[in-house]
Scaffold this motif. Structure first.
Motif, short mmCIF file in Angstrom:
data_model
loop_
_atom_site.label_atom_id
_atom_site.label_comp_id
_atom_site.label_asym_id
_atom_site.label_seq_id
_atom_site.Cartn_x
_atom_site.Cartn_y
_atom_site.Cartn_z
N PHE A 132 40.00 82.88 -44.83
CA PHE A 132 40.02 81.55 -45.43
C PHE A 132 39.83 80.48 -44.35
O PHE A 132 39.94 80.74 -43.15
CB PHE A 132 41.33 81.30 -46.19
N THR A 133 39.53 79.26 -44.80
CA THR A 133 39.41 78.10 -43.92
C THR A 133 40.60 77.19 -44.19
O THR A 133 40.80 76.75 -45.34
CB THR A 133 38.11 77.34 -44.19
N PRO A 134 41.41 76.88 -43.19
CA PRO A 134 42.62 76.09 -43.44
C PRO A 134 42.31 74.63 -43.79
O PRO A 134 41.38 74.03 -43.24
CB PRO A 134 43.38 76.18 -42.12
N THR A 135 43.09 74.08 -44.70
CA THR A 135 43.01 72.66 -45.05
C THR A 135 44.04 71.91 -44.22
O THR A 135 45.23 72.21 -44.26
CB THR A 135 43.31 72.47 -46.55
N ILE A 136 43.58 70.91 -43.46
CA ILE A 136 44.46 70.19 -42.54
C ILE A 136 45.03 68.95 -43.22
O ILE A 136 44.29 68.08 -43.69
CB ILE A 136 43.71 69.79 -41.25
N ALA A 137 46.36 68.84 -43.23
CA ALA A 137 47.03 67.70 -43.85
C ALA A 137 47.52 66.68 -42.84
O ALA A 137 47.67 65.49 -43.17
CB ALA A 137 48.22 68.19 -44.68
N PHE A 138 47.75 67.11 -41.61
CA PHE A 138 48.32 66.20 -40.62
C PHE A 138 48.09 66.76 -39.22
O PHE A 138 48.14 67.97 -39.01
CB PHE A 138 49.83 66.02 -40.86
N GLN A 139 47.84 65.86 -38.25
CA GLN A 139 47.71 66.26 -36.84
C GLN A 139 48.86 65.63 -36.06
O GLN A 139 48.95 64.40 -35.97
CB GLN A 139 46.36 65.81 -36.27
N ALA A 140 49.72 66.48 -35.54
CA ALA A 140 50.93 66.02 -34.86
C ALA A 140 50.73 65.97 -33.35
O ALA A 140 49.96 66.74 -32.78
CB ALA A 140 52.10 66.96 -35.18
N ASN A 141 51.45 65.06 -32.71
CA ASN A 141 51.36 64.93 -31.26
C ASN A 141 52.26 65.90 -30.51
O ASN A 141 52.04 66.17 -29.33
CB ASN A 141 51.68 63.49 -30.84
N ASP A 142 53.30 66.41 -31.18
CA ASP A 142 54.17 67.40 -30.55
C ASP A 142 54.81 68.24 -31.65
O ASP A 142 54.65 67.96 -32.85
CB ASP A 142 55.23 66.75 -29.65
N TYR A 143 55.55 69.27 -31.24
CA TYR A 143 56.14 70.18 -32.23
C TYR A 143 57.27 69.54 -33.01
O TYR A 143 57.53 69.93 -34.16
CB TYR A 143 56.61 71.47 -31.55
N LEU A 194 48.56 82.69 -47.20
CA LEU A 194 48.69 81.26 -46.92
C LEU A 194 47.40 80.48 -47.13
O LEU A 194 47.29 79.32 -46.73
CB LEU A 194 49.18 81.06 -45.48
N ALA A 195 46.42 81.09 -47.78
CA ALA A 195 45.10 80.48 -47.90
C ALA A 195 45.12 79.14 -48.64
O ALA A 195 44.34 78.23 -48.33
CB ALA A 195 44.14 81.45 -48.61
N ALA A 196 46.00 78.99 -49.61
CA ALA A 196 46.02 77.77 -50.43
C ALA A 196 46.92 76.68 -49.87
O ALA A 196 47.04 75.61 -50.47
CB ALA A 196 46.46 78.13 -51.85
N GLU A 197 47.55 76.93 -48.73
CA GLU A 197 48.54 75.98 -48.19
C GLU A 197 47.86 74.88 -47.37
O GLU A 197 46.89 75.13 -46.65
CB GLU A 197 49.54 76.72 -47.30
N PRO A 198 48.39 73.64 -47.41
CA PRO A 198 47.96 72.60 -46.46
C PRO A 198 48.63 72.85 -45.11
O PRO A 198 49.78 73.31 -45.04
CB PRO A 198 48.46 71.30 -47.11
N TRP A 199 47.91 72.51 -44.05
CA TRP A 199 48.39 72.84 -42.71
C TRP A 199 48.63 71.60 -41.87
O TRP A 199 47.90 70.61 -41.95
CB TRP A 199 47.38 73.74 -41.98
N ILE A 200 49.66 71.69 -41.03
CA ILE A 200 49.94 70.69 -40.01
C ILE A 200 49.58 71.32 -38.67
O ILE A 200 50.07 72.42 -38.35
CB ILE A 200 51.41 70.26 -40.05
N ILE A 201 48.75 70.65 -37.90
CA ILE A 201 48.31 71.20 -36.63
C ILE A 201 48.65 70.24 -35.49
O ILE A 201 49.02 69.10 -35.73
CB ILE A 201 46.79 71.50 -36.61
N ARG A 202 48.52 70.72 -34.26
CA ARG A 202 48.68 69.85 -33.09
C ARG A 202 47.37 69.14 -32.81
O ARG A 202 46.29 69.72 -32.88
CB ARG A 202 49.10 70.69 -31.87
N ALA A 203 47.46 67.88 -32.45
CA ALA A 203 46.26 67.08 -32.17
C ALA A 203 45.71 67.38 -30.78
O ALA A 203 46.36 68.01 -29.95
CB ALA A 203 46.61 65.59 -32.29
#
Length: 300
Positions: A218-229, A191-200
């Protein structure tokens, strides 16, 4: 001395009219019922039932014993009911703390079972962040609370008694059209090349991602920070990125999201139930603890 269990057998035969009927009513085999009856007749020193082709009818002695057995068994049932009320299992109240992902997945199963067993007990549940749940345990606002921890940050609180309920694995969320959507299992290294959605807001799942990514190189690339699941799943569903979540957070799964196992390449968390050390625990609380443990064994 007459044996109370054999008196129960006699009463069942008299009321059901046969050994077979008594066996069905009491959950025994007909052979076991017959053996208990023979022993009771030896204890009584005389026949208690007349056997005939259509079943059995009580002798005079059998009628006397069956009448007494009915009274004795009713008195025993009443005594058990009184003891239950004294113990607080049939009445009373209990308070429980929980957190959202377990409150929307595992806990409703336990609550339903608890209400089936103890319908007259008042159950109050508070949901919150773990630090607040610990405070409520410490000050007695709740009698027990569901908590969680990871292996690198175990709950270390001498004031709490912890019981592990089950392991909650970390899973991967991908969109229905993602290249991995049909896979049952993937590794973090894939999953190294994937953009990631994380919790804020420094949510614990962010540290789960960071640790898993470092272990996979790898170091994840963050695409979005979500407030909930739910928000995270919505963005996953439209292909903005992929996300990690505890399995308990996926019960209300978005229709365009797929859940994929990460095996042992992402850490799991423990789900626990805790109470305060030295707390005097009532019967209603102990009963809830038992229901949580029993429900967890099948849920896991």
């Amino acid at each position: 001395m007459l044996d109370i269990r054999r008196l129960q057998v006699l009463l069942a035969i008299v009321e059901e009219g046969s050994v077979t009927g008594a066996a069905t009513a009491l959950g025994y085999t007909p052979s076991a019922i017959s053996q208990q009856l023979l022993r009771l007749e030896r204890e009584a020193g005389q026949p208690l039932l007349d056997r005939h082709a259509r079943g059995m009818t009580p002798t005079d002695a059998g009628v006397v014993l069956a009448t007494h057995a009915r009274k004795i068994l009713r008195q025993l049932a009443a005594a058990e009911a009184d003891l239950a009320e004294v113990a607080g299992v049939r009445r009373g109240s209990v308070t429980l703390g929980t957190f959202p992902t377990v409150g929307s997945s595992f806990l409703p199963l336990a609550v339903r079972r608890y209400r089936e067993l103890y319908p007259n007990i008042s159950l109050t549940i508070s949901s919150g962040r773990e630090d607040n749940l610990v405070r409520m345990l410490e000050d007695g606002t709740v009698a027990m609370s569901l908590l969680w921890d990871y292996e690198w940050q175990r709950i270390d609180n001498d004031e709490l008694v912890l019981t592990e309920l089950f392991t909650d694995p970390t899973v991967l969320l991908v969109g229905a059209n993602h290249r991995l959507a049909r896979r049952r299992t993937v590794k973090m290294g894939d999953l190294a090349a994937e953009p990631w959605i994380i919790r804020a807001g420094g949510h614990p799942v962010v540290e789960v991602l960071d640790r898993s990514a470092v272990a996979a190189g790898f170091t994840p690339t963050i695409a979005f920070q979500a407030n909930d699941y739910q928000e995270a799943q919505a963005m996953v569903s439209v292909g903005l990125g992929i996300a990690l979540a505890p399995r308990t957070a996926t019960v209300n799964q978005h229709p365009d999201v797929r859940v994929v196992s990460l095996g042992d390449t992402a850490p799991s968390r423990r789900v626990l139930v805790a109470h305060r050390q030295g707390r005097v625990r009532g019967a209603a609380e102990l009963a809830l603890h038992d229901v949580l443990v029993e429900t967890a064994s099948s849920y896991a």
